[in-house]
Write an enzyme that holds these catalytic residues in place. Structure first.
Site, PDB file in Angstrom:
ATOM      1  N   CYS A  80       0.834  -1.207   0.000  1.00  0.00           N
ATOM      2  CA  CYS A  80       0.000   0.000   0.000  1.00  0.00           C
ATOM      3  C   CYS A  80       0.868   1.255   0.000  1.00  0.00           C
ATOM      4  CB  CYS A  80      -1.012  -0.034   1.146  1.00  0.00           C
ATOM      5  SG  CYS A  80      -2.382   1.116   0.882  1.00  0.00           S
ATOM      6  N   HIS A 193      -3.713  -5.047  -0.327  1.00  0.00           N
ATOM      7  CA  HIS A 193      -3.317  -5.631   0.952  1.00  0.00           C
ATOM      8  C   HIS A 193      -3.345  -7.159   0.873  1.00  0.00           C
ATOM      9  CE1 HIS A 193      -3.205  -2.001   3.478  1.00  0.00           C
ATOM     10  NE2 HIS A 193      -4.067  -1.537   2.589  1.00  0.00           N
ATOM     11  N   GLU A 195      -2.283  -9.242   2.904  1.00  0.00           N
ATOM     12  CA  GLU A 195      -2.570  -9.808   4.243  1.00  0.00           C
ATOM     13  C   GLU A 195      -4.053  -9.783   4.562  1.00  0.00           C
ATOM     14  OE1 GLU A 195      -1.502  -6.809   3.624  1.00  0.00           O
ATOM     15  OE2 GLU A 195      -2.234  -5.384   5.109  1.00  0.00           O
TER      16      GLU A 195
END
Lengths: 213, 255
Positions: A80, A193, A195
Protein backbone atom coordinates in the site's frame (compact mmCIF):
# COMPACT_ATOMS: atom_id res chain seq x y z
CA UNK A 1 15.49 -15.96 8.14
CA UNK A 2 15.07 -12.81 10.25
CA UNK A 3 12.08 -10.75 9.18
CA UNK A 4 11.51 -7.20 10.36
CA UNK A 5 8.19 -5.38 10.07
CA UNK A 6 8.76 -1.63 9.94
CA UNK A 7 6.69 0.31 12.47
CA UNK A 8 6.52 4.03 11.65
CA UNK A 9 3.07 4.89 12.97
CA UNK A 10 1.47 4.33 9.58
CA UNK A 11 -1.63 2.34 10.26
CA UNK A 12 -2.31 -1.00 11.75
CA UNK A 13 0.53 -3.52 11.59
CA UNK A 14 -1.45 -6.11 13.47
CA UNK A 15 -2.93 -7.76 10.36
CA UNK A 16 0.49 -8.10 8.70
CA UNK A 17 1.91 -9.57 11.88
CA UNK A 18 -0.95 -12.08 12.18
CA UNK A 19 -0.71 -13.12 8.52
CA UNK A 20 3.01 -13.89 8.94
CA UNK A 21 2.34 -15.80 12.14
CA UNK A 22 -0.33 -17.83 10.33
CA UNK A 23 2.28 -18.67 7.64
CA UNK A 24 4.71 -19.64 10.44
CA UNK A 25 7.15 -16.93 9.44
CA UNK A 26 9.06 -15.55 12.40
CA UNK A 27 8.96 -11.78 12.39
CA UNK A 28 9.56 -8.88 14.75
CA UNK A 29 7.99 -5.43 14.72
CA UNK A 30 10.24 -2.45 15.30
CA UNK A 31 10.58 1.25 14.58
CA UNK A 32 14.25 1.28 15.51
CA UNK A 33 16.80 1.13 12.65
CA UNK A 34 19.37 -0.49 14.96
CA UNK A 35 17.07 -3.50 15.40
CA UNK A 36 15.82 -3.59 11.85
CA UNK A 37 19.32 -3.53 10.35
CA UNK A 38 19.78 -7.04 11.76
CA UNK A 39 16.91 -8.39 9.64
CA UNK A 40 17.57 -10.06 6.33
CA UNK A 41 14.10 -9.32 4.95
CA UNK A 42 11.84 -6.33 5.58
CA UNK A 43 8.09 -5.89 5.35
CA UNK A 44 7.19 -2.24 4.72
CA UNK A 45 3.41 -1.83 5.22
CA UNK A 46 1.43 1.36 5.62
CA UNK A 47 -1.93 3.06 5.48
CA UNK A 48 -2.11 6.77 5.51
CA UNK A 49 -0.74 9.94 4.04
CA UNK A 50 2.45 9.95 1.96
CA UNK A 51 3.78 13.19 3.48
CA UNK A 52 3.09 12.05 7.06
CA UNK A 53 4.62 8.67 6.32
CA UNK A 54 7.82 10.24 4.91
CA UNK A 55 8.01 12.56 7.90
CA UNK A 56 7.69 9.63 10.32
CA UNK A 57 10.32 7.60 8.45
CA UNK A 58 12.85 10.46 8.46
CA UNK A 59 12.25 11.22 12.13
CA UNK A 60 13.23 7.65 13.03
CA UNK A 61 16.10 7.34 10.54
CA UNK A 62 14.16 4.63 8.74
CA UNK A 63 14.50 6.32 5.34
CA UNK A 64 18.25 5.65 5.40
CA UNK A 65 17.69 2.12 6.64
CA UNK A 66 15.44 1.40 3.65
CA UNK A 67 17.86 2.97 1.15
CA UNK A 68 20.77 0.93 2.54
CA UNK A 69 18.72 -2.25 2.67
CA UNK A 70 17.72 -1.76 -0.95
CA UNK A 71 21.32 -1.06 -2.06
CA UNK A 72 22.53 -4.20 -0.29
CA UNK A 73 20.03 -6.18 -2.39
CA UNK A 74 18.07 -7.52 0.57
CA UNK A 75 14.40 -8.31 -0.08
CA UNK A 76 11.79 -5.70 0.85
CA UNK A 77 8.01 -6.21 0.59
CA UNK A 78 6.21 -2.87 0.19
CA UNK A 79 2.46 -2.82 0.82
CA UNK A 80 0.00 0.00 0.00
CA UNK A 81 1.66 3.28 1.07
CA UNK A 82 4.83 1.20 1.41
CA UNK A 83 4.59 0.54 -2.34
CA UNK A 84 4.07 4.23 -3.12
CA UNK A 85 6.74 6.02 -1.13
CA UNK A 86 9.58 3.88 -2.53
CA UNK A 87 9.11 6.01 -5.69
CA UNK A 88 10.65 9.46 -6.30
CA UNK A 89 7.61 11.50 -5.32
CA UNK A 90 3.88 11.59 -4.62
CA UNK A 91 1.13 14.08 -5.43
CA UNK A 92 -0.23 13.38 -1.94
CA UNK A 93 1.10 16.57 -0.36
CA UNK A 94 1.14 18.06 3.11
CA UNK A 95 -1.44 20.84 3.64
CA UNK A 96 -0.30 24.10 2.03
CA UNK A 97 2.59 22.43 0.19
CA UNK A 98 2.95 23.34 -3.51
CA UNK A 99 5.53 20.75 -4.57
CA UNK A 100 4.88 17.00 -4.67
CA UNK A 101 6.07 15.07 -1.61
CA UNK A 102 9.65 13.90 -2.06
CA UNK A 103 9.81 10.16 -1.32
CA UNK A 104 12.53 7.50 -0.98
CA UNK A 105 13.52 7.39 -4.66
CA UNK A 106 14.42 3.68 -4.70
CA UNK A 107 12.43 3.27 -7.91
CA UNK A 108 11.86 5.88 -10.63
CA UNK A 109 8.24 7.00 -10.66
CA UNK A 110 5.52 9.10 -9.07
CA UNK A 111 2.08 8.76 -7.42
CA UNK A 112 -1.06 10.43 -8.70
CA UNK A 113 -4.58 10.83 -7.41
CA UNK A 114 -7.21 8.40 -8.73
CA UNK A 115 -9.70 10.12 -11.02
CA UNK A 116 -12.27 9.19 -13.61
CA UNK A 117 -15.83 8.07 -13.89
CA UNK A 118 -17.75 4.83 -13.57
CA UNK A 119 -20.89 3.71 -15.45
CA UNK A 120 -23.07 4.87 -12.52
CA UNK A 121 -21.51 8.32 -12.10
CA UNK A 122 -18.33 9.85 -10.69
CA UNK A 123 -15.68 7.41 -9.54
CA UNK A 124 -15.83 6.70 -5.81
CA UNK A 125 -12.51 7.43 -4.13
CA UNK A 126 -10.93 5.75 -2.20
CA UNK A 127 -10.87 2.68 -4.40
CA UNK A 128 -12.16 0.29 -1.74
CA UNK A 129 -12.86 -3.40 -2.12
CA UNK A 130 -11.82 -6.40 -4.19
CA UNK A 131 -10.42 -5.89 -7.66
CA UNK A 132 -8.59 -8.02 -10.22
CA UNK A 133 -4.84 -7.86 -10.72
CA UNK A 134 -3.51 -8.92 -14.12
CA UNK A 135 0.02 -10.30 -13.90
CA UNK A 136 2.33 -9.33 -16.76
CA UNK A 137 4.58 -12.33 -16.04
CA UNK A 138 2.58 -15.31 -14.84
CA UNK A 139 5.80 -17.27 -14.27
CA UNK A 140 7.40 -14.80 -11.89
CA UNK A 141 8.21 -16.53 -8.57
CA UNK A 142 6.27 -13.85 -6.65
CA UNK A 143 2.98 -14.82 -8.32
CA UNK A 144 3.72 -18.48 -8.87
CA UNK A 145 0.59 -20.64 -8.45
CA UNK A 146 -1.79 -17.65 -8.47
CA UNK A 147 -4.03 -17.13 -11.53
CA UNK A 148 -3.70 -13.80 -13.32
CA UNK A 149 -6.91 -11.82 -12.74
CA UNK A 150 -7.29 -12.93 -9.11
CA UNK A 151 -9.06 -10.39 -6.89
CA UNK A 152 -7.20 -8.70 -4.05
CA UNK A 153 -8.36 -6.20 -1.41
CA UNK A 154 -7.62 -2.53 -2.14
CA UNK A 155 -8.00 0.68 -0.12
CA UNK A 156 -6.24 3.68 -1.64
CA UNK A 157 -6.74 7.10 -3.24
CA UNK A 158 -3.38 7.43 -5.05
CA UNK A 159 -1.79 5.09 -7.59
CA UNK A 160 1.77 4.39 -8.68
CA UNK A 161 3.25 5.23 -12.07
CA UNK A 162 6.70 3.72 -12.58
CA UNK A 163 9.02 5.07 -15.29
CA UNK A 164 10.38 1.69 -16.39
CA UNK A 165 7.52 -0.43 -17.78
CA UNK A 166 9.66 -3.60 -17.65
CA UNK A 167 9.45 -3.70 -13.84
CA UNK A 168 5.63 -3.85 -13.79
CA UNK A 169 4.18 -7.11 -12.49
CA UNK A 170 0.53 -6.20 -11.80
CA UNK A 171 -2.09 -3.95 -13.44
CA UNK A 172 -5.63 -3.12 -12.31
CA UNK A 173 -8.55 -1.22 -13.80
CA UNK A 174 -10.56 1.29 -11.80
CA UNK A 175 -11.65 4.36 -13.76
CA UNK A 176 -8.39 3.86 -15.65
CA UNK A 177 -5.74 1.15 -15.81
CA UNK A 178 -2.78 1.55 -13.47
CA UNK A 179 0.16 -0.29 -11.96
CA UNK A 180 -0.59 -2.23 -8.78
CA UNK A 181 2.54 -4.36 -8.54
CA UNK A 182 6.20 -3.98 -9.53
CA UNK A 183 9.56 -5.56 -8.82
CA UNK A 184 12.86 -3.71 -8.82
CA UNK A 185 15.93 -5.76 -7.85
CA UNK A 186 14.96 -7.29 -4.49
CA UNK A 187 12.06 -4.91 -3.84
CA UNK A 188 8.53 -6.28 -4.39
CA UNK A 189 5.69 -3.75 -4.13
CA UNK A 190 1.93 -4.30 -4.07
CA UNK A 191 -0.70 -1.56 -3.91
CA UNK A 192 -3.37 -3.85 -2.41
CA UNK A 193 -3.32 -5.63 0.95
CA UNK A 194 -2.24 -9.26 0.47
CA UNK A 195 -2.57 -9.81 4.24
CA UNK A 196 -6.29 -9.01 3.91
CA UNK A 197 -6.92 -10.75 0.59
CA UNK A 198 -7.92 -14.21 1.75
CA UNK A 199 -6.08 -17.39 0.77
CA UNK A 200 -4.65 -16.01 -2.50
CA UNK A 201 -3.28 -13.04 -0.60
CA UNK A 202 -1.58 -15.35 1.91
CA UNK A 203 -0.11 -17.32 -1.00
CA UNK A 204 1.32 -14.10 -2.41
CA UNK A 205 2.93 -13.28 0.95
CA UNK A 206 4.30 -16.83 1.23
CA UNK A 207 5.77 -16.50 -2.29
CA UNK A 208 7.72 -13.41 -1.22
CA UNK A 209 9.41 -15.41 1.52
CA UNK A 210 10.27 -18.23 -0.93
CA UNK A 211 11.67 -15.74 -3.42
CA UNK A 212 15.45 -15.68 -3.96
CA UNK A 213 16.06 -12.49 -5.93
CA UNK B 1 -13.25 -4.15 -12.38
CA UNK B 2 -14.12 -3.43 -8.77
CA UNK B 3 -16.33 -6.22 -7.43
CA UNK B 4 -19.61 -5.83 -5.59
CA UNK B 5 -19.16 -7.15 -2.04
CA UNK B 6 -21.29 -9.58 -0.06
CA UNK B 7 -20.92 -8.87 3.67
CA UNK B 8 -22.22 -11.01 6.53
CA UNK B 9 -23.25 -9.32 9.77
CA UNK B 10 -23.13 -11.15 13.10
CA UNK B 11 -24.84 -9.80 16.20
CA UNK B 12 -22.77 -10.68 19.25
CA UNK B 13 -24.03 -10.56 22.82
CA UNK B 14 -21.58 -11.21 25.64
CA UNK B 15 -19.31 -13.12 23.25
CA UNK B 16 -22.01 -15.30 21.67
CA UNK B 17 -23.91 -14.85 18.42
CA UNK B 18 -27.62 -14.41 18.83
CA UNK B 19 -28.69 -16.10 15.58
CA UNK B 20 -27.64 -19.31 13.88
CA UNK B 21 -29.79 -22.02 15.40
CA UNK B 22 -30.10 -23.93 12.13
CA UNK B 23 -26.51 -23.46 11.13
CA UNK B 24 -24.92 -26.39 9.31
CA UNK B 25 -21.30 -27.58 8.92
CA UNK B 26 -20.89 -28.71 12.52
CA UNK B 27 -19.86 -25.31 13.78
CA UNK B 28 -20.09 -24.50 17.44
CA UNK B 29 -23.44 -22.73 17.34
CA UNK B 30 -23.21 -19.34 18.88
CA UNK B 31 -19.45 -19.03 18.55
CA UNK B 32 -18.77 -15.94 16.42
CA UNK B 33 -15.22 -17.06 15.61
CA UNK B 34 -16.35 -20.46 14.28
CA UNK B 35 -19.12 -18.82 12.26
CA UNK B 36 -16.71 -16.24 10.86
CA UNK B 37 -14.37 -19.03 9.73
CA UNK B 38 -17.24 -20.82 7.99
CA UNK B 39 -18.26 -17.70 6.08
CA UNK B 40 -14.60 -17.03 5.24
CA UNK B 41 -14.35 -20.51 3.67
CA UNK B 42 -17.58 -19.87 1.76
CA UNK B 43 -16.00 -16.79 0.17
CA UNK B 44 -17.56 -13.89 2.07
CA UNK B 45 -15.89 -10.58 1.14
CA UNK B 46 -16.07 -8.90 4.51
CA UNK B 47 -17.64 -9.38 7.95
CA UNK B 48 -19.33 -7.07 10.43
CA UNK B 49 -19.56 -7.88 14.13
CA UNK B 50 -22.15 -5.91 15.98
CA UNK B 51 -21.84 -5.89 19.76
CA UNK B 52 -25.29 -5.81 21.34
CA UNK B 53 -24.05 -6.47 24.87
CA UNK B 54 -26.15 -4.31 27.14
CA UNK B 55 -24.00 -4.12 30.26
CA UNK B 56 -20.86 -2.01 30.06
CA UNK B 57 -18.91 -4.41 32.32
CA UNK B 58 -19.25 -7.24 29.81
CA UNK B 59 -18.12 -5.18 26.80
CA UNK B 60 -14.52 -6.40 27.22
CA UNK B 61 -15.58 -9.86 26.01
CA UNK B 62 -15.98 -8.42 22.51
CA UNK B 63 -12.29 -7.48 22.35
CA UNK B 64 -11.37 -11.10 22.90
CA UNK B 65 -13.71 -12.12 20.05
CA UNK B 66 -12.11 -9.50 17.77
CA UNK B 67 -8.59 -10.71 18.61
CA UNK B 68 -9.50 -14.35 17.93
CA UNK B 69 -11.21 -13.50 14.63
CA UNK B 70 -8.13 -11.54 13.48
CA UNK B 71 -5.96 -14.63 14.01
CA UNK B 72 -8.19 -16.84 11.88
CA UNK B 73 -9.57 -14.87 8.97
CA UNK B 74 -7.61 -12.83 6.47
CA UNK B 75 -10.20 -10.50 4.99
CA UNK B 76 -11.30 -7.09 6.30
CA UNK B 77 -13.80 -6.97 9.12
CA UNK B 78 -15.65 -4.21 10.90
CA UNK B 79 -16.80 -3.91 14.51
CA UNK B 80 -19.71 -1.80 15.69
CA UNK B 81 -21.99 -1.31 18.65
CA UNK B 82 -21.26 0.59 21.82
CA UNK B 83 -18.27 2.52 20.48
CA UNK B 84 -18.70 6.04 21.80
CA UNK B 85 -15.19 7.32 22.55
CA UNK B 86 -11.82 7.43 20.78
CA UNK B 87 -10.56 5.00 23.43
CA UNK B 88 -13.30 2.45 22.57
CA UNK B 89 -12.27 2.71 18.92
CA UNK B 90 -8.56 2.37 19.70
CA UNK B 91 -9.12 -0.88 21.60
CA UNK B 92 -11.09 -2.48 18.76
CA UNK B 93 -8.57 -1.43 16.07
CA UNK B 94 -5.63 -2.62 18.14
CA UNK B 95 -7.33 -5.97 18.66
CA UNK B 96 -7.18 -6.41 14.87
CA UNK B 97 -10.35 -4.94 13.33
CA UNK B 98 -9.92 -3.05 10.03
CA UNK B 99 -12.89 -0.79 10.47
CA UNK B 100 -15.22 0.52 13.14
CA UNK B 101 -18.87 1.32 12.62
CA UNK B 102 -20.19 4.40 14.41
CA UNK B 103 -23.95 4.80 14.71
CA UNK B 104 -25.91 6.54 17.51
CA UNK B 105 -22.80 7.96 19.24
CA UNK B 106 -21.82 9.67 15.96
CA UNK B 107 -25.19 11.42 15.79
CA UNK B 108 -24.87 12.56 19.40
CA UNK B 109 -21.26 13.61 18.86
CA UNK B 110 -20.34 14.08 15.16
CA UNK B 111 -16.77 15.05 16.13
CA UNK B 112 -16.23 11.37 16.93
CA UNK B 113 -16.15 10.69 13.17
CA UNK B 114 -13.53 13.39 12.58
CA UNK B 115 -11.42 12.17 15.50
CA UNK B 116 -11.54 8.52 14.36
CA UNK B 117 -10.66 9.49 10.77
CA UNK B 118 -7.75 11.62 11.97
CA UNK B 119 -6.38 8.76 14.08
CA UNK B 120 -6.95 5.78 11.80
CA UNK B 121 -7.77 7.17 8.35
CA UNK B 122 -11.15 7.41 6.63
CA UNK B 123 -10.85 3.86 5.32
CA UNK B 124 -11.32 2.63 8.90
CA UNK B 125 -14.37 4.74 9.72
CA UNK B 126 -17.80 3.46 8.74
CA UNK B 127 -20.95 5.43 9.41
CA UNK B 128 -23.75 3.13 10.51
CA UNK B 129 -27.03 4.84 9.70
CA UNK B 130 -30.61 3.75 10.42
CA UNK B 131 -33.21 5.48 8.26
CA UNK B 132 -36.99 5.56 8.41
CA UNK B 133 -39.31 6.83 5.65
CA UNK B 134 -40.64 10.31 6.52
CA UNK B 135 -42.28 12.35 3.74
CA UNK B 136 -41.94 15.56 5.78
CA UNK B 137 -38.18 15.68 5.13
CA UNK B 138 -36.49 16.77 1.83
CA UNK B 139 -34.99 13.35 1.04
CA UNK B 140 -38.05 11.50 2.34
CA UNK B 141 -36.07 9.71 5.06
CA UNK B 142 -35.21 10.49 8.67
CA UNK B 143 -32.22 9.28 10.67
CA UNK B 144 -33.23 7.31 13.75
CA UNK B 145 -30.98 6.11 16.56
CA UNK B 146 -30.94 3.68 19.46
CA UNK B 147 -31.92 0.78 17.25
CA UNK B 148 -34.67 2.70 15.49
CA UNK B 149 -36.50 3.81 18.62
CA UNK B 150 -35.43 7.46 18.75
CA UNK B 151 -36.05 9.88 15.86
CA UNK B 152 -33.44 12.61 15.25
CA UNK B 153 -33.60 15.99 13.51
CA UNK B 154 -31.41 14.74 10.67
CA UNK B 155 -32.54 14.21 7.11
CA UNK B 156 -30.89 10.96 5.94
CA UNK B 157 -29.16 12.44 2.87
CA UNK B 158 -28.03 15.52 4.76
CA UNK B 159 -26.52 13.35 7.53
CA UNK B 160 -24.79 11.06 5.01
CA UNK B 161 -23.14 14.07 3.32
CA UNK B 162 -22.21 15.58 6.67
CA UNK B 163 -20.60 12.32 7.86
CA UNK B 164 -18.69 12.08 4.60
CA UNK B 165 -17.31 15.59 5.03
CA UNK B 166 -16.30 14.74 8.60
CA UNK B 167 -14.21 11.85 7.27
CA UNK B 168 -16.40 8.73 7.16
CA UNK B 169 -15.01 6.37 4.49
CA UNK B 170 -18.08 4.21 4.00
CA UNK B 171 -21.77 4.08 4.95
CA UNK B 172 -23.74 1.06 6.11
CA UNK B 173 -27.26 2.17 5.32
CA UNK B 174 -29.95 0.26 7.18
CA UNK B 175 -33.61 0.70 6.37
CA UNK B 176 -35.74 0.35 9.48
CA UNK B 177 -38.82 -0.10 7.28
CA UNK B 178 -37.30 -3.06 5.43
CA UNK B 179 -35.33 -4.57 8.33
CA UNK B 180 -36.62 -8.00 9.28
CA UNK B 181 -39.24 -8.17 6.49
CA UNK B 182 -37.20 -10.43 4.16
CA UNK B 183 -39.09 -8.62 1.38
CA UNK B 184 -36.02 -6.96 -0.14
CA UNK B 185 -33.81 -3.94 0.50
CA UNK B 186 -35.15 -0.37 0.33
CA UNK B 187 -34.02 0.36 -3.24
CA UNK B 188 -35.13 3.98 -3.43
CA UNK B 189 -33.31 4.97 -0.25
CA UNK B 190 -30.16 3.08 -1.25
CA UNK B 191 -30.06 4.61 -4.72
CA UNK B 192 -30.71 8.08 -3.33
CA UNK B 193 -27.80 7.95 -0.88
CA UNK B 194 -25.37 5.97 -3.04
CA UNK B 195 -25.76 8.29 -6.05
CA UNK B 196 -25.16 11.40 -3.97
CA UNK B 197 -22.17 10.49 -1.80
CA UNK B 198 -18.67 9.78 -3.11
CA UNK B 199 -17.92 6.97 -0.63
CA UNK B 200 -19.08 3.34 -0.85
CA UNK B 201 -22.58 2.49 0.40
CA UNK B 202 -23.42 -0.88 1.94
CA UNK B 203 -27.14 -1.71 1.78
CA UNK B 204 -28.65 -3.32 4.86
CA UNK B 205 -32.05 -4.55 5.97
CA UNK B 206 -34.63 -6.66 4.18
CA UNK B 207 -32.58 -9.36 2.44
CA UNK B 208 -34.46 -12.65 2.06
CA UNK B 209 -33.30 -14.08 -1.28
CA UNK B 210 -30.25 -13.75 -3.57
CA UNK B 211 -32.48 -11.83 -6.00
CA UNK B 212 -32.82 -9.11 -3.35
CA UNK B 213 -29.05 -8.67 -3.41
CA UNK B 214 -29.04 -8.46 -7.21
CA UNK B 215 -31.71 -5.74 -7.07
CA UNK B 216 -29.90 -3.55 -4.59
CA UNK B 217 -26.46 -4.00 -6.20
CA UNK B 218 -27.73 -3.24 -9.71
CA UNK B 219 -30.85 -1.09 -9.42
CA UNK B 220 -30.09 0.29 -5.96
CA UNK B 221 -26.49 1.18 -6.99
CA UNK B 222 -25.13 -0.19 -3.71
CA UNK B 223 -21.43 -1.05 -3.58
CA UNK B 224 -22.03 -3.93 -1.19
CA UNK B 225 -24.93 -5.79 0.40
CA UNK B 226 -25.18 -6.92 3.99
CA UNK B 227 -26.90 -10.20 4.87
CA UNK B 228 -27.63 -11.82 8.22
CA UNK B 229 -30.49 -14.24 8.88
CA UNK B 230 -30.65 -15.61 5.32
CA UNK B 231 -27.24 -17.17 5.88
CA UNK B 232 -27.31 -17.65 9.67
CA UNK B 233 -30.34 -19.92 9.49
CA UNK B 234 -28.80 -21.97 6.70
CA UNK B 235 -31.34 -20.95 4.05
CA UNK B 236 -28.48 -19.99 1.73
CA UNK B 237 -24.71 -20.20 1.81
CA UNK B 238 -22.53 -17.25 0.81
CA UNK B 239 -21.30 -19.38 -2.09
CA UNK B 240 -24.87 -19.90 -3.36
CA UNK B 241 -25.63 -16.18 -3.14
CA UNK B 242 -22.48 -15.25 -5.05
CA UNK B 243 -23.13 -17.97 -7.62
CA UNK B 244 -26.58 -16.52 -8.28
CA UNK B 245 -25.20 -12.97 -8.55
CA UNK B 246 -22.51 -14.08 -11.00
CA UNK B 247 -25.16 -15.77 -13.14
CA UNK B 248 -27.06 -12.45 -13.24
CA UNK B 249 -23.97 -10.53 -14.38
CA UNK B 250 -23.19 -8.94 -11.05
CA UNK B 251 -19.42 -8.89 -10.80
CA UNK B 252 -18.41 -10.62 -7.56
CA UNK B 253 -15.17 -12.07 -6.28
CA UNK B 254 -14.41 -15.75 -6.80
CA UNK B 255 -12.79 -17.38 -3.81
Amino acid sequence: MKVGIIDYNAGNLRSVELALRHLEIDAFVSGNPRDLVKADRLVFPGDGHAATSMHNLRERGLDELLVNFFRRGLPILGICVGSQIVLDSSDEKAAGEAEPTRCLGLVQGTCHRLEGSSPSGPLKVPHMGWNAVQFSDAHHPLVQGIPSGTDFYFVHSFYTEVSDPTIILGRTEYGQEFTTGFVKDALAAWQFHPEKSGEWGLKLVANFFQWRP
Amino acid sequence: MLKKRVIVCLDVKEGKTTKGIKFQDNVDLGDPVAMAETYYRQGVDELVFYDITASAEKRGIMLDVVARVAEKIFIPFCVGGGLSTAEDIRRVINAGAEKVSLNSPAVKNPELIREAARLYGSQSVVLGMDALADPSLPSGYRVVINGGRTPTEWDALEWALRAQSLGAGEIVLNSIDADGTKAGYELKLTRLISSRVSIPVVASGGAGTPEHLREVLQEGQADAALVASMVHYGTYTVRQIKGYLRQKNVSVREA
